[in-house]
Design an enzyme around this catalytic site. Structure first.
Site, short mmCIF file in Angstrom:
data_model
loop_
_atom_site.label_atom_id
_atom_site.label_comp_id
_atom_site.label_asym_id
_atom_site.label_seq_id
_atom_site.Cartn_x
_atom_site.Cartn_y
_atom_site.Cartn_z
N HIS A 1 -6.89 61.12 47.27
CA HIS A 1 -5.67 60.82 48.03
C HIS A 1 -5.91 59.52 48.79
O HIS A 1 -6.64 59.50 49.77
CB HIS A 1 -5.36 61.97 48.97
CG HIS A 1 -4.08 61.81 49.72
ND1 HIS A 1 -3.21 60.77 49.50
CD2 HIS A 1 -3.51 62.58 50.68
CE1 HIS A 1 -2.17 60.90 50.30
NE2 HIS A 1 -2.33 61.99 51.03
N CYS B 1 0.41 58.82 54.99
CA CYS B 1 0.19 58.93 53.54
C CYS B 1 1.42 58.54 52.73
O CYS B 1 1.37 58.53 51.51
CB CYS B 1 -0.26 60.34 53.20
SG CYS B 1 -1.80 60.77 54.05
N HIS C 1 3.49 63.58 44.73
CA HIS C 1 2.60 63.38 45.87
C HIS C 1 1.33 64.21 45.67
O HIS C 1 0.23 63.74 45.89
CB HIS C 1 3.29 63.76 47.18
CG HIS C 1 2.47 63.48 48.39
ND1 HIS C 1 2.03 62.22 48.70
CD2 HIS C 1 1.95 64.30 49.35
CE1 HIS C 1 1.29 62.27 49.81
NE2 HIS C 1 1.22 63.53 50.21
#
Lengths: 388, 95, 332
Positions: free
Chosen positions: A309, A138, A272
């Protein structure tokens, strides 16, 4: 230090295709609404995903997202074929073309590695610089941008087409289900009832070039500069962030140090913030350690609440949002959260209307499994004394 | 309280072998009262692994509350025995 | 760019071609059959702690331990936040993903093993090593086809030069592709890790090291791999590496396949007058790194290792081994 300009941008995500459409959607700030994955093989409790539009084609799905964003970015930058021939390509992707690895398997297809995203983009652009695929989960897109800036700083390239791309992966989503890391409703960063994340598809690609290169070719504009990146690793746990946040704090501090600016120069943070209970808490506390009391009024732009995400694309889409915020001097509103914000996550999430950007820099965070952390620092044009 | 010493529903030594295998321990190391987290260093992922292994092997469904109470071989044995004998005691007394 | 010259002070290999860097049988076929014939998990890593760790991470952990043992006490002199790790891999988790997919599409995700679930993400291979050795500076996983192991050397070197760490662990790890996958027969397995540190740091702690290496990467679009423009790209890469295009070493080892890219690169390098040893490539990133490791550990004629992937990714690593008169390394 060589100045690294962002002279082109392209993107696709669940909000649409192309930077203009996405910026318009960001300004409207619709709360993200994931859908059920249209995949009969997704035998899991919460097969939730934000799907993004993509043209059909022989390439894997992540590659097609990357190609769409890359073509838009190089057209936006006004690059010619001759100029592109000298470009390096860096693409971050956690899972690569997962659809080529996962069922239904096609025994007739000749062997191809899963991580051809960067090389397929390089082929399509006719780029002869190195084509590098970065797979730091990620944080892949964020690390991709850091590597791209370092390539230019080191003199290995003058022009880099860089971004991140991620597509639906049944296995990734299944594992997140198994780990209890999927929120049953939506991606709800900093929400008091957040229960995990929700993945989204998409890609963002930026054109980075040295100021010299941009000047020589007569580039007409740039959105911002990529002024610094900071890298770190928790080395703590495969999936959980280190509770003390020391290393993500260091990533942020080193990005500031590389850009040569104090924390007070930052006018907005694209965090994030994925909606996992522990991750959002640790990041909020680390932001507090870096920005001190100012965190209470420092606009934080919680992009994942809108687009989910996007994993290996997340750092690149975050950097795109940061570049647009600097270019337009405007922070779009966060989706309404109101009293549902977790008081333990003391970040300032402006809601309702766009707010003017007050600082000259925007920070972008991207963290990942394995405790891989990267922070990027983008600078606006006025930080260069080159107000356009 | 359920008297687990008379229970044959869940064989203690079989359970010891199952849990020791999941935790990568020898049978000697997995004493009846060694605490999974504090003494044996079980983290959240291995805890989940233990949960799914016990669920599959014993055909039960373990709630989070169950897991919080199953902190050692001894308490896990009592929990499984209670679940498999369908003891209808209120939760706090089920152990 | 800062003047940080890295020297290779440790090499660790576990592979079916052998586990001693100086004695890798790279000219022959790898040991076939069961992994047990070349990898002893208990001997390498101990009796426990690795039950849920997939093969590629086990290999990488073992190769890293070997490399650090070979380098001597290097970690004690470098704070955790100044250690970096760059890994190249293509198929490190291919079989893991395949087995997980079989579970998810069959009995469902509820029956996935939670302790193995994190390994769906390829960067957990290097993440696991970072946890074991306190590598907190940074951690990169590169996956470019075939070149990623050599790119790990390049990206790692660049990160150290950029001031991101003072110590570099870099290498490759692979595990076999699923049996039913096309390309399974060309699967690679094993890992190779190099320890690199600034020359001054190595000297300060009395480490001789194996020598140094430098890498360049470039791209030849398959549709124009034989074009004059592609030729200029190769020439430019050689120039970046060697200073001038005519300075190619007398023997070049090229790890590739008969694809248009591999064929075109072989033709270009073959025009140089150097002898070109073409080695059939496997399905991953390991073999080129093994050639680098071997070329440093047992200095011979090969001073340039090149690889090319059918999709266009290419990389070259120039070896500058220390020639050890007593051949000390051979007896290791």
């Amino acid at each position: 230090m060589t100045q690294v300009l962002i002279t082109g941008a392209g993107a696709v995500c669940c909000l649409g295709t192309g930077v203009p459409a996405i910026w318009q959607a960001l300004r409207a700030a619709p709360a993200g609404r994931p859908q059920w994955a249209p995949d009969p093989g997704a035998r899991m409790q919460l097969p939730l995903i934000h799907l993004a539009p993509v043209a059909p084609g022989p390439e894997g799905r992540a590659t097609r997202f990357a190609l769409a964003a890359a073509r838009e970015a190089v057209a936006d930058a006004g690059l010619t074929a001759d100029q592109l021939a000298g470009a390096a390509v860096v693409v971050g992707t956690g899972g690569g073309d997962a659809d080529h690895w996962e069922r239904p398997l096609n025994p007739g297809r000749p062997y191809a590695p899963a991580f051809t995203v960067a090389s397929t983009v390089a082929s399509a652009l006719g780029a002869h610089g190195a084509a590098t695929c970065v797979s730091n989960a990620c944080a892949a897109g964020g690390f991709g941008l850091g590597i791209a800036a370092d390539l230019i700083q080191a003199g290995e390239a003058e022009l880099v087409v860089v971004g991140g791309a991620e597509a639906y992966s049944r296995v990734a989503l299944g594992c997140f289900n198994r780990l209890g890391a999927v929120d049953p409703y939506a991606c709800r960063p900093f929400h008091r009832e957040r229960a995990g994340t929700v993945f989204g598809e998409g890609a963002a690609v930026l054109v980075l070039e040295s100021a010299d290169h941009a000047r020589r070719r007569g580039a007409v504009r740039h959105y911002a500069t990529l002024a610094g990146s900071g890298w770190s690793c928790d080395a703590h746990h495969l999936t959980a962030p280190a509770p003390d946040g020391t290393q993500i704090q260091r990533a942020m501090s080193e990005a500031l140090a590389e850009a040569g600016v104090p924390a007070s120069a930052v006018g907005c943070v694209v965090p994030h913030g994925t909606g996992t209970p522990q991750g959002d808490l640790v990041e909020s506390q680390a932001l507090g350690a870096v920005f001190g009391d100012r965190l209470a009024r420092l606009p934080v732009y919680s992009l994942k609440a809108l687009i989910g995400h996007t994993a290996g694309a997340a750092g690149a889409l975050g950097a795109l949002a940061a570049a647009l915020i600097l270019d337009r001097r405007t922070v779009p509103p966060n989706p309404a959260l109101g009293a549902d914000q977790d008081p333990a996550c003391a970040v300032h999430l402006a809601q309702g209307d766009c707010v003017p950007l007050t600082g000259r820099h925007v920070m972008v965070n991207a963290f990942a499994f394995g405790g891989n952390n990267v922070s990027l620092l983008l600078a606006g044009r006025e930080a260069e004394g080159l107000v356009a | 309280m359920t008297d687990t010493s008379n229970s044959t529903v869940v064989d203690l030594e079989q359970l010891r072998a199952t849990i020791a295998d999941v935790l990568e321990l020898s049978l000697d190391e997995l004493t009846d009262d060694a605490r999974f987290v504090e003494d044996l260093g079980v983290d959240s992922l291995i805890g989940l692994e233990l949960q799914i292994t016990l669920e599959v092997q014993y055909g039960v469904r373990l709630t989070e509350a169950d897991l919080r109470r199953a902190t050692s071989l001894h308490s896990a044995h009592r929990l499984l025995t209670a679940l498999l004998t369908e003891t209808d005691l209120p939760a706090p007394e089920r152990l | 760019m800062s003047a940080v010259d890295l020297v290779v002070t440790g090499i660790g290999v576990v592979s079916p071609w052998g586990c001693e860097p100086a004695k890798l049988r790279l000219d022959g076929e790898p040991a076939t059959g069961a992994e047990e014939s070349w990898f002893d998990l208990t001997a390498e890593l101990g009796a426990r702690g690795y039950k849920y760790v997939p093969s590629a991470a086990r290999y990488l952990l073992a190769a890293t331990r070997r490399a650090l043992a070979d380098a001597g006490p290097v970690l004690s002199g470098v704070p955790e936040a100044r250690r970096g790790l760059a890994l190249g891999t293509n198929s490190g988790i291919a079989s893991v993903i395949d087995a997980m997919d079989e579970t998810v599409t069959g009995s469902g995700a509820d029956l996935l093993s939670p302790a193995r679930a994190p390994y769906f993400s390829i960067n957990t291979l290097a993440g696991r090593v970072a946890m074991e050795h306190g590598v907190k500076g940074w951690n990169l996983t590169l996956t470019s086809p075939r070149t990623a192991g050599m790119e790990a050397l390049l990206a790692g070197d660049r990160a150290v030069r950029a001031g991101r760490s003072d110590l570099l662990l870099a290498g490759s790890a692979e595990a076999p592709l699923p049996v039913h996958t096309p390309g399974h027969d060309r699967s690679e397995a094993g890992a190779a890790v190099l320890v690199l540190e600034p020359h001054a740091a190595a000297v300060a702690r009395g480490a001789t090291g194996y020598g140094s290496c430098r890498t360049v990467a470039f791209f030849l679009p398959p549709s124009e791999a034989a074009s004059p423009a592609a030729g200029r790209t190769v020439t430019a890469a050689v120039t970046r590496l060697l200073g001038e295009p005519s300075a190619l070493p007398p023997v070049i080892r090229l790890v590739t396949d008969p694809s248009p890219v591999g064929t075109a690169l072989a033709a270009r390098l073959g025009q140089s007058g150097s002898r070109l040893d073409v080695v059939p490539a496997g399905a991953g990133t390991l073999q080129p790194v093994l050639h680098v490791a071997h070329g440093l550990a047992r200095p011979g004629t090969v001073h340039l290792v090149v690889t090319a992937s059918p999709d266009g990714a290419c990389a070259m690593t120039l070896l500058r081994p220390h020639h050890l008169p007593d051949q000390k390394r051979d007896s290791v």
